[in-house]
Design an enzyme around this catalytic site. Structure first.
Site, PDB file in Angstrom:
ATOM      1  CB  THR A 123      -0.904  -0.023   1.248  1.00  0.00           C
ATOM      2  OG1 THR A 123      -1.636  -1.246   1.235  1.00  0.00           O
ATOM      3  CG2 THR A 123      -1.855   1.162   1.282  1.00  0.00           C
ATOM      4  CE  LYS A 208      -4.996  -1.604   1.111  1.00  0.00           C
ATOM      5  NZ  LYS A 208      -5.651  -2.819   1.512  1.00  0.00           N
ATOM      6  CG  ASN A 212      -7.664  -0.250   3.960  1.00  0.00           C
ATOM      7  OD1 ASN A 212      -8.496  -1.072   3.571  1.00  0.00           O
ATOM      8  ND2 ASN A 212      -6.418  -0.582   4.203  1.00  0.00           N
ATOM      9  CG  HIS A 255     -19.870  -5.597  13.957  1.00  0.00           C
ATOM     10  ND1 HIS A 255     -21.083  -6.183  14.293  1.00  0.00           N
ATOM     11  CD2 HIS A 255     -19.584  -6.005  12.705  1.00  0.00           C
ATOM     12  CE1 HIS A 255     -21.494  -6.917  13.268  1.00  0.00           C
ATOM     13  NE2 HIS A 255     -20.604  -6.827  12.300  1.00  0.00           N
ATOM     14  CB  CYS A 264      -4.101  -2.419   6.991  1.00  0.00           C
ATOM     15  SG  CYS A 264      -3.037  -3.638   6.209  1.00  0.00           S
ATOM     16  CE  LYS A 267       0.682  -0.158   6.578  1.00  0.00           C
ATOM     17  NZ  LYS A 267       0.295   0.304   5.244  1.00  0.00           N
TER      18      LYS A 267
HETATM   19  P1  NAD Z   1       5.052  -7.535   6.701  1.00  0.00           P
HETATM   20  O1  NAD Z   1       5.701  -6.572   7.595  1.00  0.00           O
HETATM   21  O2  NAD Z   1       4.306  -8.702   7.283  1.00  0.00           O
HETATM   22  O3  NAD Z   1       6.127  -8.135   5.684  1.00  0.00           O
HETATM   23  C1  NAD Z   1       7.041  -7.368   4.965  1.00  0.00           C
HETATM   24  C2  NAD Z   1       8.186  -8.274   4.550  1.00  0.00           C
HETATM   25  O4  NAD Z   1       9.034  -7.557   3.656  1.00  0.00           O
HETATM   26  C3  NAD Z   1       9.058  -8.738   5.732  1.00  0.00           C
HETATM   27  O5  NAD Z   1       9.209 -10.135   5.710  1.00  0.00           O
HETATM   28  C4  NAD Z   1      10.404  -8.022   5.468  1.00  0.00           C
HETATM   29  O6  NAD Z   1      11.527  -8.775   5.912  1.00  0.00           O
HETATM   30  C5  NAD Z   1      10.381  -7.886   3.949  1.00  0.00           C
HETATM   31  N1  NAD Z   1      11.264  -6.825   3.444  1.00  0.00           N
HETATM   32  C6  NAD Z   1      11.399  -5.556   3.873  1.00  0.00           C
HETATM   33  N2  NAD Z   1      12.327  -4.902   3.146  1.00  0.00           N
HETATM   34  C7  NAD Z   1      12.797  -5.773   2.228  1.00  0.00           C
HETATM   35  C8  NAD Z   1      13.764  -5.703   1.202  1.00  0.00           C
HETATM   36  N3  NAD Z   1      14.448  -4.572   0.969  1.00  0.00           N
HETATM   37  N4  NAD Z   1      13.992  -6.797   0.452  1.00  0.00           N
HETATM   38  C9  NAD Z   1      13.326  -7.949   0.687  1.00  0.00           C
HETATM   39  N5  NAD Z   1      12.381  -8.079   1.650  1.00  0.00           N
HETATM   40  C10 NAD Z   1      12.126  -7.006   2.411  1.00  0.00           C
HETATM   41  O7  NAD Z   1       4.084  -6.686   5.769  1.00  0.00           O
HETATM   42  P2  NAD Z   1       2.597  -7.051   5.278  1.00  0.00           P
HETATM   43  O8  NAD Z   1       1.645  -7.010   6.418  1.00  0.00           O
HETATM   44  O9  NAD Z   1       2.651  -8.259   4.412  1.00  0.00           O
HETATM   45  O10 NAD Z   1       2.281  -5.772   4.379  1.00  0.00           O
HETATM   46  C11 NAD Z   1       2.994  -5.501   3.183  1.00  0.00           C
HETATM   47  C12 NAD Z   1       2.308  -4.383   2.445  1.00  0.00           C
HETATM   48  O11 NAD Z   1       0.996  -4.799   2.043  1.00  0.00           O
HETATM   49  C13 NAD Z   1       2.092  -3.111   3.259  1.00  0.00           C
HETATM   50  O12 NAD Z   1       2.213  -2.001   2.418  1.00  0.00           O
HETATM   51  C14 NAD Z   1       0.663  -3.232   3.752  1.00  0.00           C
HETATM   52  O13 NAD Z   1       0.071  -1.986   4.017  1.00  0.00           O
HETATM   53  C15 NAD Z   1       0.003  -3.912   2.572  1.00  0.00           C
HETATM   54  N6  NAD Z   1      -1.186  -4.700   2.914  1.00  0.00           N
HETATM   55  C16 NAD Z   1      -1.177  -5.458   4.041  1.00  0.00           C
HETATM   56  C17 NAD Z   1      -2.298  -6.232   4.351  1.00  0.00           C
HETATM   57  C18 NAD Z   1      -2.324  -7.077   5.608  1.00  0.00           C
HETATM   58  O14 NAD Z   1      -3.419  -7.534   5.973  1.00  0.00           O
HETATM   59  N7  NAD Z   1      -1.215  -7.309   6.281  1.00  0.00           N
HETATM   60  C19 NAD Z   1      -3.416  -6.226   3.498  1.00  0.00           C
HETATM   61  C20 NAD Z   1      -3.367  -5.466   2.330  1.00  0.00           C
HETATM   62  C21 NAD Z   1      -2.240  -4.698   2.050  1.00  0.00           C
END
Ligand code: NAD
Length: 433
Positions: A123, A208, A212, A255, A264, A267
């Site tokens: 995002t 997006k 949210n 709810h 999410c 932030k």
């Molecule tokens: P997360 O923190 O669980 O995972 C991020 C991963 O990226 C980590 O494993 C980290 O080690 C890796 N990483 C960071 N820098 C890196 C690099 N330079 N090279 C390789 N790997 C690297 O994050 P998440 O919850 O999966 O969210 C990721 C994105 O998706 C965010 O922007 C979030 O807003 C968006 N998003 C999350 C969700 C959710 O439910 N978690 C849903 C939709 C969108």
């Protein structure tokens, strides 16, 4: 087509697994080498239903899924590269920290061997994907790549289902070539008639955040209505049910509770508001949602404090620490904020969560982590139901009452019927009723 996914968090790993399930050879890359070793052995670094089985299937059986800590190696044959790294709030600021996204973009630029599509699935604030294109274009020929914004809408706890059966797919792209490639990736969803919407890159990024922020606004709206109900003698559950029957409104995200949390909504609401401020656009609705939601857990603790008079040496059983059921994610969890506030006021916190205690211990080591609901409730002044895990929906209240010092329930998720709980000789406090 061969895919590379950079970042193996909740979004990256789920996307990688689901694309393998669609039949694509997929390599997931992460800078965290421990995580990559773990995943290579089909071990999950976090809890998400259905993930482990798919991991085993695509590592051992189909062999469509690989893990690597080397982006340059993974990029050798890549047709599409997804960036799924984290974009948390900047420290002491509201805007999103997209530095990891740009870092990955620079690495991708160094390693593009043949034409490929670079996709932001993280995002990212509007304008980020276009900046990313400039970063890559400063290193290699513009004809060797295209950029796409393909925001992800999965929810933790039902991530695999959400990815395999989304409400819609958004493809923000600049030309027909990259759009065609992206549509091919999602073709397996044609059978389910999932709408695929092509937009400009900027619109995709905004969709997006707007989605949210709108859902967060709905939650805050009903929480404010709940506060009114408490004062004037209404019942927010009756109000929400009746409102939700209006098809223009809908019943989802109405709810009342302790406020929204998780990795999410908080932030993204902050970042959307920060973007509007930067662009000098009035998005004060979203700003006030952010302000109200920040205060919400504090206000809940004030209500508990008002009930007891003083929180020092009071003992609470907090049931649930993850920000929602079916996940071990405690990032910005309201349960964790409430636990921490009560603890800072001198209360003793006994807690139990089916999955999130390992993560919670790293952030709040001073709580008493218990092995069961029963253990958590021994000798407490009150139970706080903070996350609506299924196993908290049918507590043996009669049995628990005998173990507790006082029979009081603060049902922060409104999962109990007040009259039934009162009949069991408990004092009951829900939200907005
Ligand atoms: P997360 O923190 O669980 O995972 C991020 C991963 O990226 C980590 O494993 C980290 O080690 C890796 N990483 C960071 N820098 C890196 C690099 N330079 N090279 C390789 N790997 C690297 O994050 P998440 O919850 O999966 O969210 C990721 C994105 O998706 C965010 O922007 C979030 O807003 C968006 N998003 C999350 C969700 C959710 O439910 N978690 C849903 C939709 C969108």
């Amino acid at each position: 087509m061969k895919l590379v996914i950079v970042g193996t968090g909740y979004v990256g790993l789920v996307s990688g697994l689901c694309f393998a399930e669609f039949g694509f050879e997929t390599t997931c890359v992460d800078k965290d080498t421990k995580r990559i070793d773990f995943l290579g052995k089909a071990q999950c670094p976090f809890y998400e239903p259905k993930l482990e089985n798919l991991l085993l299937k695509h590592i051992k059986k189909t062999k469509l899924l690989n893990f690597s800590s080397s982006l340059s190696q993974a990029m050798n044959k890549a047709d599409v590269v997804f960036i799924t790294v984290g974009t948390p709030s900047r420290r002491l600021e509201d805007n999103a920290d997209v530095s990891s996204v740009y870092k990955v973009a620079k690495e991708i630029a160094k390693n593009i061997k043949k034409y490929c599509v670079v996709v932001t699935k993280s995002t990212v604030p509007v304008g980020t994907t276009r900046k990313l294109r400039n970063i890559i274009a400063s290193k290699i020929n513009k004809k060797k790549f295209d950029i796409v914004s393909n925001p992800e809408f999965l929810r933790e706890g039902s991530a695999i289902n959400d990815f395999m059966r989304p409400d819609r797919i958004i493809i923000g792209c600049e030309n027909a070539k990259s759009e065609k490639i992206m549509r091919k990736l999602y073709r397996p969803l044609d059978l389910l008639k999932i709408p695929i919407i092509s937009t400009s890159i900027e619109s995709a990024e905004i969709i997006k955040y707007a989605s949210n922020s709108f859902l967060a606004t709905k939650i805050s709206f009903i929480n404010q209505v709940a506060d009114l109900c408490e004062i004037v003698g209404g019942n927010v559950q009756d109000v929400a049910k009746a409102m939700g029957l209006d098809k223009r409104i809908g019943s989802k995200f109405l709810h009342a509770g302790p406020g929204f949390g998780g990795s999410c909504f908080p932030k993204d609401v902050k970042a959307f508001s920060a973007t509007a401020k930067k662009m000098k656009v009035d998005l004060s609705i979203v700003e006030s949602v952010n302000k109200f939601n920040k205060k919400r857990p504090k206000n809940i603790v004030v209500k508990i404090e008002n009930y007891f008079g003083n929180l020092k040496n009071k003992t609470f059983a907090i049931l649930g620490l993850s920000f929602k059921p079916n996940t071990d994610d405690v990032r910005d969890s309201t349960s964790m904020i409430i636990a921490s506030l009560l603890h800072s006021k001198g209360s003793i916190i006994k807690t139990y969560d089916p999955r999130a205690m390992r993560n919670a211990k790293q952030i709040l080591p001073d709580l008493h982590y218990c092995n069961s609901i029963q253990e958590a409730c021994v000798g407490v002044d009150a139970i706080l139901i903070a996350t609506e895990w299924n196993e908290f929906r049918n507590l043996d209240l009669k049995g628990l009452r005998k173990k507790m010092k006082k029979a009081i329930i603060f049902d922060l998720r409104n999962i109990y019927n007040k009259e039934e709980v009162l009949n069991l000789k408990f004092k009951y406090y829900g939200i907005g009723k």
